[in-house]
Design an enzyme around this catalytic site. Structure first.
Site, PDB file in Angstrom:
ATOM      1  N   GLU A   1       0.858   6.190   3.188  1.00 34.14           N
ATOM      2  CA  GLU A   1       0.658   4.782   2.806  1.00 34.14           C
ATOM      3  C   GLU A   1      -0.241   4.654   1.575  1.00 34.14           C
ATOM      4  O   GLU A   1      -1.023   3.711   1.442  1.00 34.14           O
ATOM      5  CB  GLU A   1       0.080   3.961   3.970  1.00 34.14           C
ATOM      6  CG  GLU A   1       0.849   4.087   5.263  1.00 34.14           C
ATOM      7  CD  GLU A   1       2.332   3.799   5.122  1.00 34.14           C
ATOM      8  OE1 GLU A   1       2.727   3.150   4.143  1.00 34.14           O
ATOM      9  OE2 GLU A   1       3.099   4.230   5.991  1.00 34.14           O
ATOM     10  N   GLY A   2      -0.128   5.585   0.660  1.00 30.17           N
ATOM     11  CA  GLY A   2      -0.966   5.623  -0.531  1.00 30.17           C
ATOM     12  C   GLY A   2      -2.165   6.500  -0.265  1.00 30.17           C
ATOM     13  O   GLY A   2      -3.001   6.183   0.587  1.00 30.17           O
TER      14      GLY A   2
END
Length: 581
Positions: A432-433
């Site tokens: 998610e980053g």
């Protein structure tokens, strides 16, 4: 590997982050008794059904055979019970079949789910994110036919961004969606690292996929968001034939073996546009930000699970001659073991409070009484989201590693299970980053974009807590150290706002850590104040945890501020060849 959901800790944390006040304003039907009942019921499910599957899921994992993916043994049945008991629909709108509870309540329940079985929790976690994206940007057809099934949990959601040649750089993606001539789209391409992209635990799987259209401009402006489902959805809601996408394989990973991470191939799969053409990245960020907060909660959860096991081991393992007599000769009586466990507990409670604060702010951004209040809540929510994701997941890895250390040699072998928590925890700072990207987002978009105004307002509020602590017997040292930490964060913020872009990016990761450390101290200070004066040993421990955190973590804040302001030139001038030797 026994687990007991931390109901008392969660209930206390909710009270100290302003959840009761939120309920009075926006959720009048949700009182303390209801909150307690929900937490206890979720704990029973997590303890009794999900936790026993955790080790088995790690050892046997999801399977890919004959072009199909099967969930880890026991997971499909557990998911059926998860849905039947209503745990998938907690904070979703009643308009789509949800229960309309607060976001902080959803996060509290999901912390217990993730702690009991992180690999299992990833499936409904991504469904929650898909729900938020379709609720905001879905078409009327998608909201009528797909959204209620996602809310109920009958269908699950998957987020499909990464391609073999395009990870964080989504502008490089090549997946293509072309018009089918009937108002729909045909999607072609390959996506990798798709969590729960295929499985046998639900009737249908809804993929939210970013892709280009034939006449789209290059770069991120040419990206659109599409919905494609494993089985086509007819206009009456019934399932149609199998769509033209399939899993190619599943990844063999360091941890979370029970979660099938799929490589997916789309071959003219029927798809629908979500939102507007060319706005796919903005639409997908709704899903990504929801997932980022949930991942932060995962960091808290895996830390809690690892801590509980280490604490239990420390009270069963006899080794050496402990210094403290109250441990009956077990290693919990060694000062270093006790310090390690207490500091782990303090960081867990700090990270939990940060994540739940973001949950409360999420609801205030929608339900506060005025436009000004809603805007302020939204700004602070956006500021704290990258901190919640990155700082909390770093703590997850740190505490899981400490858990292995407490076990000693027993922790390095698989039989005790401590190693699984460490392996599982390691993915959370990546997906998610990555946490480096969260730090870049924090300094670039959330701090520098408005001249540090939102962060300075938060520092002002934290300073009030610090002042109250300095006036409270037994907590005055916490107040002074929190005050010094706030001053260091303000100094770093002033430097960051004035710095050039390269220097700011070079300082991003230590800046996020500093912000997280100070916010964590603020959370623990508030908990200590809420518990002040009590003779209850559990409540008295809140003051001890705040004091330990202040002495071990907040005292480093001025040095972190120095690291932020001084590291840029050496990073710019040292080339890879100089490091190679």
């Amino acid at each position: 590997m026994t687990f007991r959901a931390p109901v008392r800790d969660l209930a206390f944390a909710l009270k100290t982050v302003g959840h009761p006040q939120l309920l009075e304003r926006a959720f009048p039907d949700l009182d303390d008794d209801t909150v307690q009942a929900v937490l206890e019921a979720a704990a029973a499910f997590a303890d009794g059904e999900l936790a026993p599957l955790n080790r088995q899921g790690d050892q046997q994992g999801a399977r890919y055979e004959n072009g199909k993916v099967s969930a880890a043994p026991g997971f499909a049945e557990a998911y059926k019970h998860f849905v039947e008991q209503g745990w998938n629909s907690l904070s979703a709108s009643p308009a789509y079949g949800g229960q309309g509870l607060s976001k902080a309540m959803e996060l509290s329940v999901f912390e217990m789910v993730h702690a009991a079985n992180m690999a299992f929790g990833l499936c409904p976690m991504l469904t929650q994110a898909a729900i938020e994206a379709l609720a905001q940007h879905g078409t009327e057809r998608q909201k009528r036919l797909v959204l209620p099934k996602l809310v109920s949990g009958e269908w699950t959601g998957a987020m499909c961004l990464t391609e073999p040649h395009a990870g964080t750089d989504l502008a490089a993606l090549t997946s293509m969606a072309r018009p089918d001539g009937n108002g729909g789209w045909l999607l072609t391409g390959q996506k990798i690292f798709i969590t729960w992209g295929d499985h046998d635990a639900a009737d249908n799987i809804c993929h939210l996929v970013i892709a280009r259209t034939p006449d789209a401009p290059p770069g991120v402006k040419g990206i659109s968001l599409f919905l494609t489902t494993k089985f086509e959805v007819k206009d009456d809601g019934a399932l149609g034939p199998r769509n033209d996408f399939r899993p190619v394989s599943i990844e063999h990973k360091l941890g979370i073996h029970g979660s099938p991470t799929c490589i997916m191939a789309y071959e003219d799969a029927k798809a629908e546009l979500v939102g507007e053409l060319g706005q796919g990245l903005a639409h997908m960020f709704v899903m990504m930000n929801a997932a980022r907060l949930q991942v932060g909660v995962q960091g808290v959860a895996i830390a809690e699970r690892a801590f509980q096991q280490a604490l239990t081991f420390s009270q069963d393992r006899k080794q050496g001659r402990p210094a403290f007599d109250d441990a009956q000769g077990m290693i919990y009586g060694h000062p270093d073991v006790r310090r390690t466990l207490m500091l782990s507990k303090a960081k867990i409670e700090a990270a939990r409070g940060v994540c739940l604060t973001v949950g409360v702010l999420s609801d205030l951004a929608e339900h506060a009484g005025s436009d000004q209040e809603r805007a302020a809540a939204r700004a602070r929510q956006e500021l704290l989201t990258p901190i919640a994701k990155a700082w909390s997941t770093d703590i997850g890895v740190e505490v899981a590693s400490a858990g292995v250390q407490v076990h000693g040699g027993m922790g390095f072998i698989e039989e005790t299970g401590a190693a699984q928590h460490y392996r599982d925890a390691r993915i959370a700072p990546i997906y998610e980053g990555t946490n480096g990207i969260q730090a870049m987002d924090l300094v670039g978009r959330k701090v520098r974009l408005n001249g540090g105004e939102t962060l300075r307002a938060l520092c002002g509020e934290m300073a009030l807590t610090a002042e109250t602590l300095t006036q409270t017997p037994g907590l005055d040292g916490v107040g002074r150290r929190l005050g010094a930490g706030i001053a260091a964060l303000e100094r770093a913020t002033n430097w960051l706002v004035a710095a050039d872009n390269i220097s700011a990016l070079a300082a991003a990761t230590p800046f996020l850590k500093l912000a997280g450390d100070v916010c964590g101290g603020w959370i623990l200070g508030r908990q200590a104040l809420a518990a002040a004066g009590s003779d209850d040993p559990w409540l008295k421990s809140k003051g001890a945890l705040a004091r330990l955190y202040a002495s071990q973590v907040l005292t480093a804040a001025p040095g972190l501020a120095d690291a932020i302001t001084e590291s840029g030139p050496d990073l710019a001038e040292t080339h890879a060849a100089a490091l190679a030797g």
